[in-house]
Design a protein around this motif. Structure first.
Motif, PDB file in Angstrom:
ATOM      1  N   ARG A   1      44.385  53.704  62.457  1.00  0.00           N
ATOM      2  CA  ARG A   1      44.271  52.323  61.978  1.00  0.00           C
ATOM      3  C   ARG A   1      43.852  51.375  63.106  1.00  0.00           C
ATOM      4  NH1 ARG A   1      46.970  47.884  60.475  1.00  0.00           N
ATOM      5  NH2 ARG A   1      48.788  48.384  61.716  1.00  0.00           N
TER       6      ARG A   1
ATOM      7  N   VAL B   1      43.645  47.994  64.905  1.00  0.00           N
ATOM      8  CA  VAL B   1      44.411  46.721  64.921  1.00  0.00           C
ATOM      9  C   VAL B   1      43.427  45.571  65.201  1.00  0.00           C
ATOM     10  CG1 VAL B   1      46.358  45.462  65.916  1.00  0.00           C
ATOM     11  CG2 VAL B   1      46.452  47.952  65.754  1.00  0.00           C
TER      12      VAL B   1
ATOM     13  N   PRO C   1      47.939  35.459  61.985  1.00  0.00           N
ATOM     14  CA  PRO C   1      48.977  35.788  61.007  1.00  0.00           C
ATOM     15  C   PRO C   1      49.846  36.968  61.452  1.00  0.00           C
ATOM     16  CG  PRO C   1      46.797  36.439  60.212  1.00  0.00           C
ATOM     17  CD  PRO C   1      46.584  35.705  61.496  1.00  0.00           C
ATOM     18  N   ASN C   2      50.971  37.177  60.770  1.00  0.00           N
ATOM     19  CA  ASN C   2      51.840  38.319  61.052  1.00  0.00           C
ATOM     20  C   ASN C   2      51.036  39.615  60.984  1.00  0.00           C
ATOM     21  OD1 ASN C   2      54.509  36.790  59.224  1.00  0.00           O
ATOM     22  ND2 ASN C   2      54.411  37.082  61.418  1.00  0.00           N
TER      23      ASN C   2
ATOM     24  N   ALA D   1      48.694  40.635  62.945  1.00  0.00           N
ATOM     25  CA  ALA D   1      47.299  40.561  63.419  1.00  0.00           C
ATOM     26  C   ALA D   1      47.085  41.341  64.717  1.00  0.00           C
ATOM     27  CB  ALA D   1      46.900  39.102  63.627  1.00  0.00           C
ATOM     28  N   GLY D   2      48.186  41.552  65.455  1.00  0.00           N
ATOM     29  CA  GLY D   2      48.054  42.309  66.700  1.00  0.00           C
ATOM     30  C   GLY D   2      48.294  41.464  67.945  1.00  0.00           C
ATOM     31  N   LYS D   3      48.928  40.312  67.796  1.00  0.00           N
ATOM     32  CA  LYS D   3      49.135  39.404  68.940  1.00  0.00           C
ATOM     33  C   LYS D   3      50.049  40.038  69.998  1.00  0.00           C
ATOM     34  CE  LYS D   3      50.844  36.268  66.219  1.00  0.00           C
ATOM     35  NZ  LYS D   3      50.768  37.060  64.971  1.00  0.00           N
ATOM     36  N   SER D   4      51.183  40.605  69.531  1.00  0.00           N
ATOM     37  CA  SER D   4      52.112  41.225  70.496  1.00  0.00           C
ATOM     38  C   SER D   4      51.476  42.446  71.139  1.00  0.00           C
ATOM     39  CB  SER D   4      53.413  41.651  69.801  1.00  0.00           C
ATOM     40  OG  SER D   4      54.085  40.525  69.314  1.00  0.00           O
TER      41      SER D   4
ATOM     42  N   HIS E   1      59.989  40.339  73.005  1.00  0.00           N
ATOM     43  CA  HIS E   1      60.980  40.165  71.949  1.00  0.00           C
ATOM     44  C   HIS E   1      62.369  40.622  72.383  1.00  0.00           C
ATOM     45  CE1 HIS E   1      57.811  39.908  68.502  1.00  0.00           C
ATOM     46  NE2 HIS E   1      57.666  39.002  69.447  1.00  0.00           N
TER      47      HIS E   1
ATOM     48  N   GLU F   1      56.141  34.592  71.630  1.00  0.00           N
ATOM     49  CA  GLU F   1      56.968  33.738  70.769  1.00  0.00           C
ATOM     50  C   GLU F   1      58.251  33.294  71.484  1.00  0.00           C
ATOM     51  OE1 GLU F   1      57.265  35.122  66.643  1.00  0.00           O
ATOM     52  OE2 GLU F   1      55.841  36.667  67.220  1.00  0.00           O
TER      53      GLU F   1
ATOM     54  N   HIS G   1      53.776  31.010  66.985  1.00  0.00           N
ATOM     55  CA  HIS G   1      53.695  30.770  65.539  1.00  0.00           C
ATOM     56  C   HIS G   1      53.858  29.285  65.227  1.00  0.00           C
ATOM     57  CE1 HIS G   1      53.168  34.606  63.676  1.00  0.00           C
ATOM     58  NE2 HIS G   1      54.102  35.146  64.423  1.00  0.00           N
TER      59      HIS G   1
HETATM   60  N1  LIG Z   1      54.070  51.152  68.104  1.00  0.00           N
HETATM   61  C1  LIG Z   1      53.387  50.979  66.969  1.00  0.00           C
HETATM   62  N2  LIG Z   1      52.987  52.039  66.226  1.00  0.00           N
HETATM   63  C2  LIG Z   1      52.260  51.883  65.103  1.00  0.00           C
HETATM   64  N3  LIG Z   1      51.896  50.675  64.605  1.00  0.00           N
HETATM   65  C3  LIG Z   1      52.283  49.581  65.296  1.00  0.00           C
HETATM   66  C4  LIG Z   1      53.037  49.673  66.507  1.00  0.00           C
HETATM   67  N4  LIG Z   1      53.261  48.421  66.973  1.00  0.00           N
HETATM   68  C5  LIG Z   1      52.666  47.583  66.094  1.00  0.00           C
HETATM   69  N5  LIG Z   1      52.084  48.270  65.084  1.00  0.00           N
HETATM   70  C6  LIG Z   1      51.307  47.713  63.976  1.00  0.00           C
HETATM   71  O1  LIG Z   1      50.196  47.028  64.529  1.00  0.00           O
HETATM   72  C7  LIG Z   1      49.972  45.805  63.822  1.00  0.00           C
HETATM   73  C8  LIG Z   1      50.040  44.639  64.801  1.00  0.00           C
HETATM   74  O2  LIG Z   1      51.386  44.465  65.230  1.00  0.00           O
HETATM   75  P1  LIG Z   1      51.816  43.304  66.236  1.00  0.00           P
HETATM   76  O3  LIG Z   1      53.288  43.354  66.397  1.00  0.00           O
HETATM   77  O4  LIG Z   1      50.983  43.401  67.445  1.00  0.00           O
HETATM   78  O5  LIG Z   1      51.361  42.027  65.401  1.00  0.00           O
HETATM   79  P2  LIG Z   1      51.703  40.486  65.627  1.00  0.00           P
HETATM   80  O6  LIG Z   1      50.437  39.728  65.390  1.00  0.00           O
HETATM   81  O7  LIG Z   1      52.360  40.291  66.943  1.00  0.00           O
HETATM   82  O8  LIG Z   1      52.734  40.233  64.443  1.00  0.00           O
HETATM   83  P3  LIG Z   1      53.911  39.124  64.256  1.00  0.00           P
HETATM   84  O9  LIG Z   1      53.225  37.796  64.091  1.00  0.00           O
HETATM   85  O10 LIG Z   1      54.557  39.565  62.973  1.00  0.00           O
HETATM   86  O11 LIG Z   1      54.831  39.197  65.428  1.00  0.00           O
HETATM   87  C9  LIG Z   1      51.022  45.747  62.716  1.00  0.00           C
HETATM   88  O12 LIG Z   1      50.435  46.209  61.517  1.00  0.00           O
HETATM   89  C10 LIG Z   1      52.099  46.692  63.187  1.00  0.00           C
HETATM   90  O13 LIG Z   1      52.738  47.310  62.088  1.00  0.00           O
END
Ligand SMILES: Nc1ncnc2c1ncn2[C@@H]1O[C@H](COP(=O)(O)OP(=O)(O)OP(=O)(O)O)[C@@H](O)[C@H]1O
Length: 216
Positions: free
Chosen positions: A16, A18, A37-38, A40-43, A74, A149, A181
């Motif tokens: 998948r 990201v 958005p939640n 999206a892959g920011k973290s 986090h 965050e 956020h």
């Molecule tokens: N270790 C991992 N293994 C598999 N998928 C992961 C892993 N870490 C994150 N993901 C997936 O990658 C995508 C991005 O996650 P990430 O936490 O980077 O998003 P985000 O933008 O920070 O979200 P949020 O706003 O909810 O904190 C999500 O679909 C998450 O489920």
């Protein structure tokens, strides 16, 4: 002065995607806000930028040495059995920051925890723990600072303390990459914004040009 330069980043978790084609930079004295958005892959992006995760494509160059890079993620990285003061002393030791009682108390004062300096961090509320976590990160005066965050769990007063610390870090020339956020609240302190959505960069530019509609 350029502190961070990333080009052509892509990340997969298994099959998948990201995000792909993410390029950005961070300069001294500037804050780059990372929004989207939640999920999206920011973290994920922040960890890659900080060197705590690998990208499947692209490059990241950081100018400061690891000891001058701060990361607030986090997880709080606090020792519950140690007091607030002892936690800070531990981190100061790790990063060669001043660890005399006066300096540590002054830092606790800045996050309004001086009155509970000798209480165990494990007994702190979520907001107090987050303020101690901020003290831990800002104490070491990082040159490049990654914040994921940092406003989570903070009340209005604590959010104001966070903004004061970020402003102070910018003034002394730190570069900050900041996942947020609370975009409307944080935008005034940001210099530039990158928006990640739909597996790509959907906005990048000066904070004053930011268009919320582009990032959803
Ligand atoms: N270790 C991992 N293994 C598999 N998928 C992961 C892993 N870490 C994150 N993901 C997936 O990658 C995508 C991005 O996650 P990430 O936490 O980077 O998003 P985000 O933008 O920070 O979200 P949020 O706003 O909810 O904190 C999500 O679909 C998450 O489920």
């Amino acid at each position: 002065m350029r502190l961070l330069q990333a080009a052509g980043l892509a990340k997969f978790y298994g099959p998948r995607l990201v995000f792909k084609d993410v390029s950005l930079y961070a300069d001294a004295g500037e804050a780059l806000l990372v929004v989207g958005p939640n999920g999206a892959g920011k973290s994920t992006l922040l960890r890659i930028l900080a060197g705590d995760g690998h990208a499947d494509a692209g490059t990241v160059e950081r100018t400061p040495p690891p000891g001058r890079i701060g990361f607030l993620g986090h997880r709080p990285f606090l020792y519950p059995q140690l007091t607030a003061l002892e936690n800070l002393r531990f981190w100061a030791g790790m990063y060669n920051a001043p660890d005399d009682e006066e300096s540590l108390q002054a830092m606790l004062q800045r996050v309004e925890l001086a009155a509970v300096a000798k209480e165990r961090a494990g007994h702190f509320s979520r907001g107090m723990a987050q303020r101690l976590n901020l003290a831990r990160v800002f104490l070491t005066k990082p040159q490049l600072l990654f914040l994921d965050e940092p406003g989570t769990g903070l009340d209005r007063r604590s959010a104001q303390i966070l903004h004061e610390e970020i402003a102070r870090a910018k003034e002394r020339g730190a570069g900050i990459v900041w996942v947020s956020h609370h975009v409307e609240h944080d935008l005034p302190l940001a210099d530039r914004v990158i928006g990640i959505a739909r597996r790509k960069t959907v906005f990048i530019g000066p904070a004053e040009d930011y268009e919320p509609e582009a990032v959803c």
